[in-house]
Design an enzyme around this catalytic site. Structure first.
Site, PDB file in Angstrom:
ATOM      1  N   GLU A 183       0.830  -1.216   0.000  1.00 43.91           N
ATOM      2  CA  GLU A 183       0.000   0.000   0.000  1.00 43.91           C
ATOM      3  C   GLU A 183       0.858   1.257   0.000  1.00 43.91           C
ATOM      4  O   GLU A 183       0.382   2.329  -0.336  1.00 43.91           O
ATOM      5  CB  GLU A 183      -0.938   0.048   1.207  1.00 43.91           C
ATOM      6  CG  GLU A 183      -2.003  -1.028   1.228  1.00 43.91           C
ATOM      7  CD  GLU A 183      -1.616  -2.222   2.082  1.00 43.91           C
ATOM      8  OE1 GLU A 183      -0.397  -2.464   2.243  1.00 43.91           O
ATOM      9  OE2 GLU A 183      -2.520  -2.928   2.566  1.00 43.91           O
TER      10      GLU A 183
ATOM     11  N   ARG B   6      26.331 -12.632  -5.470  1.00 49.66           N
ATOM     12  CA  ARG B   6      27.040 -13.516  -6.394  1.00 49.66           C
ATOM     13  C   ARG B   6      28.083 -12.769  -7.219  1.00 49.66           C
ATOM     14  O   ARG B   6      28.914 -13.407  -7.874  1.00 49.66           O
ATOM     15  CB  ARG B   6      26.058 -14.282  -7.292  1.00 49.66           C
ATOM     16  CG  ARG B   6      25.237 -13.418  -8.199  1.00 49.66           C
ATOM     17  CD  ARG B   6      24.197 -14.227  -8.950  1.00 49.66           C
ATOM     18  NE  ARG B   6      24.789 -15.116  -9.952  1.00 49.66           N
ATOM     19  CZ  ARG B   6      25.372 -14.704 -11.065  1.00 49.66           C
ATOM     20  NH1 ARG B   6      25.466 -13.408 -11.335  1.00 49.66           N
ATOM     21  NH2 ARG B   6      25.875 -15.566 -11.923  1.00 49.66           N
TER      22      ARG B   6
END
Ligand code: ABV
Length: 250
Positions: A120, A157
């Protein structure tokens, strides 16, 4: 490994969301190796009212609830004060699009504070206390927790040492701006579907050429918009001219 380590601090009203994902696979190994360190902070711990309220009805009326500014800003300020200088990121559908390039930029930081909003929205005044806003795509999720995990995964990564030498991010899809070429492993034939003979030939020059051509063909078909931003050799450009019959993409 020098210059690797990344600290992530996540601010959320659903801290339990992160329990399982961060205990899996490469992220857990990276944490065990001391290459990343993730701390999850419950925004509710930074409320000051008896009911530990984190949201409220919007001024001006309307449906849904809005995340309150005081707990979020108290959490940001407290966590920032706990360590080295940090970039504070709010995840929201209104943010700049997340990309491999942005992941690379973030991976060069030492510390990221990631604020998870709810769908919201958060009180607009929170924005005065964050450095940037990131969206992971044009769809609406229930909250910023999954985007926070996406960002931590994509950034982690790229930190030196997190992936093994065999999984180097250098040849990733997107590292060169093109989609990845087709991959195969054993068996050689599965239900009549054969591995392309060139991959069994042992001719590494031919294999490289085939893979590059397949990357380009796949990118042209599936994501033609990526071609303009890709790093292309003269040979790549020649192939694209042959395949498309023009040089309008170059
Ligand atoms: C953050 N949807 S980012 C908070 N695509 C809530 C929803 C949402 C984000 C995105």
């Amino acid at each position: 490994m020098i210059n690797g380590k990344m600290k992530f601090d996540v601010l959320t009203i659903f801290p339990g969301f992160f329990d399982s994902p961060l205990k899996q696979s490469i992220l857990r190994r990276a944490a065990e190796a001391g290459l990343i360190d993730v701390s999850i902070h419950n925004i509710r711990d930074y409320t000051t009212d008896r009911h530990r309220t984190t949201d409220d009805a919007p001024y001006g009326g309307g449906a849904g609830m809005v995340m309150k500014v005081e707990p979020v800003v108290r959490a940001i300020e407290s966590v920032k004060g706990q360590g080295t200088e940090a970039l504070v990121v709010l995840v929201t559908p209104q943010g700049v699009p997340f990309s491999h390039e942005l992941a690379e930029e973030l991976s060069r930081r030492r510390r990221l504070v990631i604020v998870c909003g709810r769908y919201e929205g958060v009180d607009e005044r929170v924005r005065a206390f964050v450095d940037m806003e990131i969206s992971i795509g044009d769809y609406v999720l229930t909250g910023g927790e999954i985007p926070a995990l996406v960002i931590m995964d994509a950034v982690s990564r790229l930190i030196p040492g997190v992936l093994g030498a065999e999984e180097s991010p250098k040849s990733d899809s997107f590292a060169n701006g093109l989609l990845e070429y087709p991959q195969y492993t054993r068996p050689e034939v599965f239900r009549g579907l054969r591995v392309p003979p060139v991959l069994l030939s042992g001719n590494h020059g031919e294999i490289e050429k085939w893979r590059r051509a397949e990357s380009i063909k796949r990118t042209l078909r599936r994501r033609p918009g990526l071609i303009r931003g890709a790093k292309l050799t003269d040979e790549d450009k020649k192939l694209i001219k042959e395949l498309t019959g023009s040089d309008e993409m170059l």
